[in-house]
Scaffold this active site. Structure first.
Site, PDB file in Angstrom:
ATOM      1  N   ASP A  61     -17.300 -52.062  -7.985  1.00 37.47           N
ATOM      2  CA  ASP A  61     -16.714 -51.481  -9.492  1.00 37.47           C
ATOM      3  C   ASP A  61     -15.383 -52.573  -9.650  1.00 37.47           C
ATOM      4  O   ASP A  61     -14.700 -52.975  -8.528  1.00 37.47           O
ATOM      5  CB  ASP A  61     -17.501 -50.217  -9.356  1.00 37.47           C
ATOM      6  CG  ASP A  61     -15.696 -49.627  -8.987  1.00 37.47           C
ATOM      7  OD1 ASP A  61     -14.863 -49.606  -8.162  1.00 37.47           O
ATOM      8  OD2 ASP A  61     -15.582 -48.383  -9.333  1.00 37.47           O
ATOM      9  N   ASP A 110     -25.483 -45.103  -8.593  1.00 41.82           N
ATOM     10  CA  ASP A 110     -24.974 -44.716  -7.797  1.00 41.82           C
ATOM     11  C   ASP A 110     -24.315 -43.095  -8.530  1.00 41.82           C
ATOM     12  O   ASP A 110     -23.466 -42.949  -9.606  1.00 41.82           O
ATOM     13  CB  ASP A 110     -23.591 -45.348  -6.985  1.00 41.82           C
ATOM     14  CG  ASP A 110     -22.940 -45.309  -8.756  1.00 41.82           C
ATOM     15  OD1 ASP A 110     -21.492 -44.675  -8.862  1.00 41.82           O
ATOM     16  OD2 ASP A 110     -22.592 -46.397  -9.649  1.00 41.82           O
ATOM     17  N   CYS A 118     -37.497 -32.697   6.744  1.00 41.86           N
ATOM     18  CA  CYS A 118     -36.351 -33.937   6.525  1.00 41.86           C
ATOM     19  C   CYS A 118     -36.635 -33.939   8.486  1.00 41.86           C
ATOM     20  O   CYS A 118     -36.844 -33.248   9.237  1.00 41.86           O
ATOM     21  CB  CYS A 118     -35.360 -33.330   6.194  1.00 41.86           C
ATOM     22  SG  CYS A 118     -33.490 -34.508   6.393  1.00 41.86           S
ATOM     23  N   CYS A 163     -33.377 -35.613   8.889  1.00 40.95           N
ATOM     24  CA  CYS A 163     -32.090 -35.333   9.588  1.00 40.95           C
ATOM     25  C   CYS A 163     -31.537 -35.170  11.474  1.00 40.95           C
ATOM     26  O   CYS A 163     -32.393 -33.978  11.277  1.00 40.95           O
ATOM     27  CB  CYS A 163     -31.475 -35.618   8.816  1.00 40.95           C
ATOM     28  SG  CYS A 163     -30.752 -33.816   8.339  1.00 40.95           S
ATOM     29  N   HIS A 219     -27.373 -34.453   6.073  1.00 43.27           N
ATOM     30  CA  HIS A 219     -28.914 -33.775   5.716  1.00 43.27           C
ATOM     31  C   HIS A 219     -28.295 -34.682   3.884  1.00 43.27           C
ATOM     32  O   HIS A 219     -29.848 -35.045   3.622  1.00 43.27           O
ATOM     33  CB  HIS A 219     -28.471 -33.154   5.367  1.00 43.27           C
ATOM     34  CG  HIS A 219     -29.670 -32.815   4.793  1.00 43.27           C
ATOM     35  ND1 HIS A 219     -31.310 -32.526   5.141  1.00 43.27           N
ATOM     36  CD2 HIS A 219     -29.831 -32.145   3.753  1.00 43.27           C
ATOM     37  CE1 HIS A 219     -32.268 -31.554   3.776  1.00 43.27           C
ATOM     38  NE2 HIS A 219     -31.432 -31.269   2.828  1.00 43.27           N
TER      39      HIS A 219
END
Ligand SMILES: [Zn+2]
Length: 394
Positions: A97, A290, A331, A333, A362
């Site tokens: 940024d 973001d 999931c 992960c 996660h």
């Protein structure tokens, strides 16, 4: 006219019922699939996760904050170490940024609060003055004085070397009136042209510049700002600044900003990325988001979940003490494949930092799976259905 030889934005499929689209942004460090979530490596690090963890979670793109890099370790050191990609061991697409947001918001509570805050603005202790030239502030690290001008921001971001970089703008707080916002927008437009001139002066094809839509909560100012950035040779656009006090007002402001924008450029929504925000934003044509929330809440004991309306659960809660299910059955992960909620609850109670890592990994994977679901839904023309399914009408 600025061109971006190492970059390309391609729309691959458009939703018939909304402005949602699936696309791809090519950069010199590879491609990202859009809509995408950009993970915040604020100080050139995702707290509690390595770049190998990001690759394992299918992360396409990360960002670092120019302000934080300016304070520590400084852009010259990063340049000497070969740029941010090499310095932090990340070979994929990256955004920085302008650095302005932190300067305009520091000392006023958390940065995220500021975007939507309805509270009165206190003088930011680090911002000494705002002039045509730029924003002068004192470093909290050593008290040294810096002026962040549009040219300085582009130059610093050039040294950092991210693929996608953003022009300096004045980020206005919520309570300011229309007159202040209009004057601020005029300054932001002059700064945008100075940023483009500086960008073109040192342009070597390795970076692409984003122009920012400002204008506070005022529809006609948002429109004016969006028309302005569309008329300039930016690679992409970012929607920033004060987006209102409530969620619904925020969506209105994003809509005002989006309508006049060109459709052939990628659009980033700065600092916003809640679960509902993503579904709503995608429908309005946002390509990238973001937000620090997924990794920040992980450090405070929360794991993202499918349970509406908060989509998070606090693993500190005693109900998880003997819960042997994974955080999320679906999931893939490492936290979900190997460990139980009971174990992660225990890690919190025992103050073991492994828990912090597992929740972070996660939550990152949750976000990449969410965005993959969004893209698949757009591609198969069932975005509305998928949105209802994920949000349970929340
Ligand atoms: Zn998981």
């Amino acid at each position: 006219m600025t061109d971006y030889p190492g970059f390309k934005f391609e729309v691959l499929h458009e939703d018939s019922a909304s402005r949602a689209r699936v696309g791809r942004i090519d950069t010199p460090h590879g491609s990202l699939r859009t809509p995408a979530f950009i993970f915040c490596a604020t100080k050139a690090a995702i707290k509690a996760a390595s770049t190998a963890d990001l690759e394992a979670a299918n992360v396409d793109i990360i960002l670092a904050n120019t302000y934080h890099m300016l304070i520590q370790p400084g852009p010259d050191l990063v340049a000497e170490m070969g740029g941010l990609h090499k310095f932090m061991g990340w070979d994929g697409p990256m955004l920085t940024d302008s650095g302005g947001f932190q300067i305009f918001s520091l000392g006023q509570g958390t940065e995220a609060d500021e975007i939507k805050s309805a509270g009165a603005r206190k003088q930011a202790p680090l911002l000494e003055k705002l002039t045509e030239e730029g924003a002068t502030f004192r470093s909290p690290r050593d008290g040294s004085r810096h002026t962040l001008s549009p040219e300085a921001s582009v130059e610093i971001q050039r040294k950092l070397g991210a693929d996608l970089i953003v022009v300096l703008d004045e980020c206005t707080p919520y309570h300011v009136d229309r007159k202040y916002t209009a004057d601020s927008l005029a300054l932001t437009k002059r700064w945008a042209d100075r940023s483009l001139a500086e960008f073109e002066r040192g342009h070597d094809g390795r970076q692409a510049l984003y122009g920012v839509v400002q204008g506070g909560v005022y529809e006609e100012l948002r429109r004016e700002s969006a028309e302005f950035v569309s008329s300039r040779p930016f690679f992409g656009h970012a929607v920033g600044g004060c987006l209102g006090a409530q969620e619904d007002q925020m969506y209105d402001v994003v809509r005002y900003s989006m309508e006049p924008l060109r459709c052939d450029r990628p659009v980033h929504l700065l600092g916003i990325g809640g679960i509902r925000d993503i579904w709503e934003g995608v429908e309005m044509g946002i390509d990238t988001f973001d937000c620090v929330t997924p990794t920040r809440i992980a450090r405070h004991g929360w794991a993202l979940s499918r349970e509406a309306p908060s989509f998070r659960q606090n693993l500190r809660n005693a109900k998880f003490r003997n819960d042997d299910r994974p955080l999320d059955e679906d999931c893939d992960c490492i936290a979900c494949r190997r460990y139980s909620r009971a174990y992660i609850h225990h890690l919190l109670k025992a103050n073991e930092i492994l828990g912090l890592h597992l929740r972070t990994v996660h939550n990152i994977r949750y976000m990449t799976r969410l965005l993959a679901t969004v893209r698949a839904a757009i591609l198969s023309d069932r975005l509305q259905e998928a949105k209802q399914d994920w949000l349970h009408g929340a």
